[in-house]
Design a protein around this motif. Structure first.
Motif, PDB file in Angstrom:
ATOM      1  N   ALA A  25       0.953  33.229  76.942  1.00  0.00           N
ATOM      2  CA  ALA A  25      -0.297  33.702  77.538  1.00  0.00           C
ATOM      3  C   ALA A  25      -1.088  32.553  78.159  1.00  0.00           C
ATOM      4  O   ALA A  25      -2.054  32.780  78.860  1.00  0.00           O
ATOM      5  N   THR A  26      -0.666  31.326  77.857  1.00  0.00           N
ATOM      6  CA  THR A  26      -1.393  30.208  78.429  1.00  0.00           C
ATOM      7  C   THR A  26      -0.596  29.627  79.584  1.00  0.00           C
ATOM      8  O   THR A  26       0.603  29.843  79.716  1.00  0.00           O
ATOM      9  N   SER A  27      -1.276  28.913  80.409  1.00  0.00           N
ATOM     10  CA  SER A  27      -0.575  28.242  81.492  1.00  0.00           C
ATOM     11  C   SER A  27      -1.375  27.020  81.866  1.00  0.00           C
ATOM     12  O   SER A  27      -2.566  26.946  81.583  1.00  0.00           O
ATOM     13  N   GLU A  28      -0.694  26.094  82.489  1.00  0.00           N
ATOM     14  CA  GLU A  28      -1.437  24.965  83.027  1.00  0.00           C
ATOM     15  C   GLU A  28      -2.150  25.441  84.278  1.00  0.00           C
ATOM     16  O   GLU A  28      -1.735  26.412  84.909  1.00  0.00           O
ATOM     17  N   TYR A  29      -3.210  24.756  84.641  1.00  0.00           N
ATOM     18  CA  TYR A  29      -3.885  25.099  85.889  1.00  0.00           C
ATOM     19  C   TYR A  29      -2.896  24.922  87.047  1.00  0.00           C
ATOM     20  O   TYR A  29      -2.202  23.915  87.127  1.00  0.00           O
ATOM     21  N   LYS A  41      -0.163  35.895  88.444  1.00  0.00           N
ATOM     22  CA  LYS A  41      -1.570  35.617  88.182  1.00  0.00           C
ATOM     23  C   LYS A  41      -1.692  34.239  87.547  1.00  0.00           C
ATOM     24  O   LYS A  41      -0.997  33.950  86.568  1.00  0.00           O
ATOM     25  N   VAL A  42      -2.496  33.389  88.120  1.00  0.00           N
ATOM     26  CA  VAL A  42      -2.644  32.024  87.604  1.00  0.00           C
ATOM     27  C   VAL A  42      -4.120  31.649  87.581  1.00  0.00           C
ATOM     28  O   VAL A  42      -4.959  32.344  88.150  1.00  0.00           O
ATOM     29  N   GLN A  43      -4.387  30.549  86.917  1.00  0.00           N
ATOM     30  CA  GLN A  43      -5.712  29.949  87.014  1.00  0.00           C
ATOM     31  C   GLN A  43      -5.593  28.691  87.845  1.00  0.00           C
ATOM     32  O   GLN A  43      -4.632  27.945  87.715  1.00  0.00           O
ATOM     33  N   LEU A  72      -6.383  20.798  93.648  1.00  0.00           N
ATOM     34  CA  LEU A  72      -6.339  19.399  93.180  1.00  0.00           C
ATOM     35  C   LEU A  72      -5.336  18.562  93.966  1.00  0.00           C
ATOM     36  O   LEU A  72      -5.423  17.343  93.996  1.00  0.00           O
ATOM     37  N   THR A  98      -9.253  32.843  88.798  1.00  0.00           N
ATOM     38  CA  THR A  98      -8.113  33.568  88.246  1.00  0.00           C
ATOM     39  C   THR A  98      -7.657  34.536  89.316  1.00  0.00           C
ATOM     40  O   THR A  98      -8.456  35.332  89.804  1.00  0.00           O
ATOM     41  N   ARG A 100      -4.110  35.521  92.290  1.00  0.00           N
ATOM     42  CA  ARG A 100      -2.733  35.317  92.735  1.00  0.00           C
ATOM     43  C   ARG A 100      -2.729  35.077  94.240  1.00  0.00           C
ATOM     44  O   ARG A 100      -3.685  35.402  94.950  1.00  0.00           O
TER      45      ARG A 100
END
Lengths: 132, 954
Positions: A25-29, A41-43, A72, A98, A100
């Motif tokens: 459920a987590t992801s890197e930015y 779907k990403v942050q 970045l 948040t 896509r």
């Protein structure tokens, strides 16, 4: 008490498994390139590009706010935020979205802004405090 | 450099406060050491007692010192001594007295003091009631006080480049914390203003939520202290009874405090809900879960002797988690992920030490004593109540572990970044969905277990004897809960199987606990509290499914966007409303009817009508969401929702956006300045036309419109919907006819415009005609033509009786008579006004200056004969002699030849808002369930205290 201990151990195992699942459920930015690759779907973190067109016209659509964001890695893309323009948007130091990638646009369904702390320096703070 | 002798500083609170902080620190330390020694020497009665006496005295002194610090801060805040940094940071002149408490605990220091305040009160209660436990328990409480006071010491230890900041003192002067040129002035205090209280905290919930929550936070130290005392003195069983009472109290109050926070979020914030799995919320929930797990094992160990070790662990961890929560919210670690964490204050190291110390202490004690903690030989039966209660506690524990794990991601990131600076950090992509996915199963298990356990017996030896009772009642509960679930699902949706099971688990808990209540309350009144809590939990589960799982966004966006997922479409949850134009949203029709401004607070009136499928109005209500401007009306500080409460649902409404011109007076002025006005001088009845090209937004084309403007009428009595006449106003009003042709349709409107001079300032009352994006006002040059200010006139005074004729220059003026309460077009009376005019006549023209008494204040309204250039005031009248004092002046006659109208096309409308409206079905089930869960804990505490008193008196 033995049974309870066995159960306790079992529950701890379940908890650990669930917590490891949290990893999914987590992801890197992400950045725009990675978001475009996966389409998931990403942050994403970036900064608002002030000199590119920024559209918010609530008379046309109050849930459509489009602006350009530099991620970045330095890539700039158009972002469509599916809600109104947030308060103090121009003042944000960095933005977490948040959403896509869809074609060339980043469709964002949520936004968090990091605003600079209220006073950049002490002088400004004093100035603010002495204004009547 | 020369010392500056500052003027008007109030240093009293500073000296007293600094002294009190130091005293509080050393008194707590002394008390801790004395209680420690009193415990250690507990074998030697006399020695122990004298240490205990010293400890008690120093704790009393410590308490007095803490109250003094709080008193000093309040004193400085109430008197607005802005030389104190805490006062400048949290108070301003506009702060209402009722929010002074909110302002006090807005800052970290204030909330630390609130925490200490409760510790002191709890300490006093313990000194009176704890008896043999006083010494070890108070030693622990004092140790915590020492640590918290150290957060306020504000002492810097320096050695070369290395220095340690110990605490942040709330009673420092502003000039001691920042360095600015202003402090070169001896009278700088005259110049300072306060920063004020954050508008989102200007809410009554913020007056009662923090003290309740902090009482809950503070009281967790008592079960912790009892657990430490039990381990320390080796009385592993005796502490269980007082420990249970205190943990019931603590869990009840902490729970109520958390719920108040939820109520505040729901009533005052704009995110549309009561729980968002925000890290700050999570870290207050986790200790509560741990404490409730401890209460259950505590009950088990009192009934059966099983699970003392688990009780120790749960109570110890509860407090460690409270400290962890303090660390997370106050160290700045959460900065990125939480909306309402404090910002960092340089106390990170100290907070971390606080955490590490109590964690190590707990762990050390439990390892040291592990073997000596009694465990019954015999294992509990799988069919016994204690077994399933224990499983329930473990489930709660697991819930706490899972929430803590996910909430600690920022800590994990910090640690990884410490070793690998380029590491970007992990985040939960969708925290709410993530937490819900796990916690739903916790809710199901706890719901089912709290039902099943009630049908089982303590220390079951022979389940076969009990099997009949168990299957009859358990079976009835299963069937009853299934039926209720089916009924519930007629009303609300439960999209997936887990949600359906959750509703079932909720009803199962309700049913089985009611059953238990009916059959057992006469035998043992102590069950009442537990039953109330468990029924509450069941109702809460159903309430969560109803209100959160079925929340319906009424303000669905009407504009469809291609290619969006359902979730994304759902994010588009606001609609735009024009003032006065009804809009249909789902089964509601909503009309934005107007707004009122009171101070910085602007309320918007929203008329709601709910329609049935036949289009008939079934109910009607008004909601008033508001926005709060910041001090200079330069931006919106916060928007507050407004909610209509029905017994079965709530309709929640919040303003999500205003036109830029309504958000800031600066932008409004910029927009006004950017308009291209053309001035059209018109006489009554005249018309003129012009053309303008208007681009169509987002298309490469434009339309040429022809505008026709005509002056229908004008008068010296301004008439405009927004104009409120006041005596002394000099104004002009006009009725304008506007017509636009070109484009799809022609528009034709008549509108009123006005221009008023009030106390030397000009006020425009323009007409904004939205159908043609046209703005019309009276150009200010009209005053040069038409209006003469008193300053430019040379008045002469005449004291005359009615019928007298007097001479001014070459004019013969006759004072005809007084007229009482006349109706004239240059004056509009208010209720309670007393007014008299003097009728003056000159060459066939008349004027009536007015003498007015409004609210005991005399004033007057000028009148004029423009054609002759005569102006007159009635300054006073003498009832005895019947004389009027008139001031009359003459100037060059100015008759209006034409009225200059300033007309700007492309002036776009600003009479709209964007609004979000959500319906929460059954939200009262959530509130009722959650509240009775907490009240049940307190009921249990009270019944246990009474039982003890009865035993003692018996």
């Amino acid at each position: 008490m033995k049974k309870s201990y066995l159960l306790a151990v079992l529950l701890v195992v379940i908890a650990v498994v669930l917590l490891l699942q949290t990893g999914n459920a987590t992801s890197e930015y992400a950045d725009f390139a990675r978001a475009a690759e996966t389409g998931d779907k990403v942050q994403l973190v970036g900064t608002y590009v002030k000199d590119k067109p920024t559209i918010y016209d609530p008379l046309t659509d109050p849930n459509y706010f489009s602006f350009y964001l530099e991620d970045l890695t330095g890539a700039e893309r158009e972002v469509v935020l599916l809600m109104g323009k947030p308060q103090d948007f121009e003042m944000s130091e960095s933005i977490v979205l948040t959403g896509r990638m869809k074609d060339h646009q980043f469709i964002a369904s949520d936004i968090q802004m990091k605003c600079p702390s209220k006073y950049k320096d002490e002088e400004e703070m004093i100035k603010n405090l002495t204004e009547s | 450099m020369e010392e500056i002798q500052y003027l008007n500083e109030h240093l009293g609170p500073r000296y007293v406060g600094h002294f009190a902080i130091v005293l509080a620190f050393f008194a707590a330390a002394l008390s801790m050491v004395s209680y420690f020694l009193a415990t250690q020497y507990r074998g030697e009665v006399l020695r122990s007692r004298s240490w205990q006496r010293l400890a008690q005295l120093s704790f009393l002194a410590h308490g007095a010192a803490v109250f003094t610090v709080i008193g000093c801060i309040f004193y400085a805040m109430l008197n607005q001594y802005y030389e104190y940094q805490y006062v400048t940071a949290h108070v301003d002149g506009q702060l209402q007295q009722r929010y002074i408490f909110s302002a006090f605990w807005e800052g970290q220091e204030g909330s630390f003091l609130l925490w200490m305040f409760w510790h002191v009160i709890l300490g006093y209660v313990l000194m009176v009631t704890a008896r043999s436990w006083e010494k070890p328990v108070m030693a622990v409480v004092c140790s915590v006080q020492v640590v918290i006071v150290s957060m306020l010491l504000g002492v810097h230890f320096g050695y070369g480049d290395w220095f340690l900041k110990l605490g942040s003192n709330p009673l420092l002067l502003l000039r001691e914390t920042v360095n600015a040129p202003i402090f070169q002035q001896a009278d700088y205090t005259e110049l300072l203003r306060g920063n004020g209280l954050n508008p989102s905290l200007q809410n009554y919930w913020m007056t009662i939520h923090p003290p309740t929550l902090f009482l809950g936070f503070a009281s967790t130290v008592v079960p912790f202290a009892y657990a430490v005392a039990g381990l320390w003195t080796g009385r592993h069983k005796e502490w269980l009874t007082p420990g249970l009472k205190w943990s019931l109290f603590s869990a009840g109050i902490l729970g109520i405090g958390i719920l108040m926070g939820a109520a505040w979020a729901y009533e005052a914030l704009n995110f549309g809900g009561y729980w968002a799995w925000d890290p700050v919320e999570n870290t207050s929930l986790v200790p509560w879960l741990m404490l409730v797990a401890g209460i259950h094992t505590n009950l088990i160990s009192r009934a059966t002797g099983q699970g003392i070790r688990a009780t120790y662990l749960f109570y110890l961890f509860t407090f460690v988690l409270i400290v962890y929560s303090t660390f997370l919210t106050r160290s700045g670690v959460l900065g990125d992920t939480s909306v309402h964490a404090f910002t960092e204050m340089g106390l990170e190291t100290q907070l971390l030490l606080f955490l590490v110390f109590y964690f190590a202490l707990s762990l050390g004690l439990i390892i040291w004593r592990w073997r000596s903690i009694p465990v019954p030989e015999e294992e509990e039966a799988t069919s016994s109540r204690e077994f399933w209660m224990f499983i329930g506690s473990l489930t709660l524990f697991m819930s706490a572990v899972l929430i803590t794990g996910s909430t600690s991601l920022p800590v994990y990131n910090e640690v990884r970044q410490f070793f690998n600076p380029v590491f970007d950090g992990l985040t939960l992509t969708e925290p709410e969905a993530h937490h819900n996915r796990f916690q739903i199963w916790i809710g199901i298990f706890v719901g089912l277990l709290s039902g099943v356990a009630q049908f089982l017996r303590w220390r079951e030896r022979k389940f076969s004897n009990h099997l009949r009772y168990f299957s009859v009642h358990g079976g009835a509960a299963l069937i009853g809960a299934a039926a209720l679930t089916l009924l519930t699902l007629q009303w609300i949706d439960a999209p997936t199987l887990p949600y359906k099971i959750m509703v079932f688990a909720g009803w199962f808990a309700v049913w089985s606990n009611l059953d238990y209540l009916i059959f057992f309350v006469r035998k043992d009144p102590k069950v009442a509290g537990s039953v109330v809590s468990h029924i509450g939990f069941g109702i809460m589960l159903v309430g969560i499914m109803a209100s959160s799982g079925n929340k319906r966004i009424i303000s669905q966006n009407q504009f469809l966007m291609e290619g969006l997922t359902d979730d994304e479409q759902l994010a588009r949850s606001t609609v735009r409303l024009y003032e006065g134009i009804p809009l249909g949203m789902e089964d509601y029709v909503v009309t934005f009817t107007g707004d009122t401004i009171d101070g910085m607070n602007r309320r918007y009136q929203m008329e709601y009508e709910r329609m049935n499928p036949d289009g008939e109005v079934v109910e009607r209500f008004q909601l008033e969401p508001n926005v709060l401007y910041d001090k200079g009306f330069e931006k919106i500080a916060i928007t507050n929702p407004s909610t209509k409460h029905y017994w079965d649902r709530d309709v929640f409404t919040v303003i999500m956006g205003l036109p830029p011109e309504e958000q800031s007076v600066k932008i409004r002025q910029e927009t006004e300045d950017s308009l291209q006005y053309r001035v059209l001088p018109l006489v009554r009845g005249e018309e003129t036309s012009f053309r303008d090209t208007v681009a169509i937004p987002q298309r490469n084309s434009s339309i040429i419109y022809t505008y026709t403007i005509g002056l229908e009428n004008f008068s010296r009595h301004p008439n405009h919907p927004e104009y409120d006449p006041e005596p002394g106003d000099i104004g002009i009003g006009a009725q304008v006819h506007a017509h636009r042709s070109g484009g799809i349709a022609n528009h034709d409107t008549v509108a009123d415009v006005a221009l008023v001079l009030r106390e030397g300032l000009l006020y425009h009352f323009p007409a904004q005609i939205n159908d043609m994006s046209l703005r019309i006002k009276i150009d200010e040059s009209v005053f040069e033509q038409l209006l003469v200010q008193d300053e430019d006139l040379n008045y002469r005074e005449f004291v005359v009786t009615p019928g007298t004729t007097f001479r001014l220059g070459d004019r013969q003026i006759t004072f005809d008579r007084f007229i009482s309460q006349p109706r004239v077009d240059h004056f509009e009376p208010d209720d309670g006004d007393i007014w008299v005019s003097a009728l003056l006549e000159c060459e066939g023209y008349e004027m009536q200056p007015i003498f007015l008494i409004r609210g005991n204040q005399p004033s007057g309204v000028r009148d004029e004969i423009s054609e002759l250039g005569l102006y007159a005031h009635l300054t006073s009248l003498n009832p005895e002699t019947n004389e009027a004092t008139l001031r009359v002046a003459q100037a060059q006659p100015k008759a209006a030849r034409s009225i200059p109208l300033a007309v700007a096309p492309r002036s776009f409308r600003t009479d709209y808002i964007t609004l979000q409206a959500i319906e929460f079905p059954g939200i009262n089930l959530f509130w009722i369930g959650a509240t009775s869960m907490m009240l049940g804990l307190l009921v249990s505490m009270v019944t246990r205290m009474r039982a003890k008193r009865l035993r003692r008196t018996a």
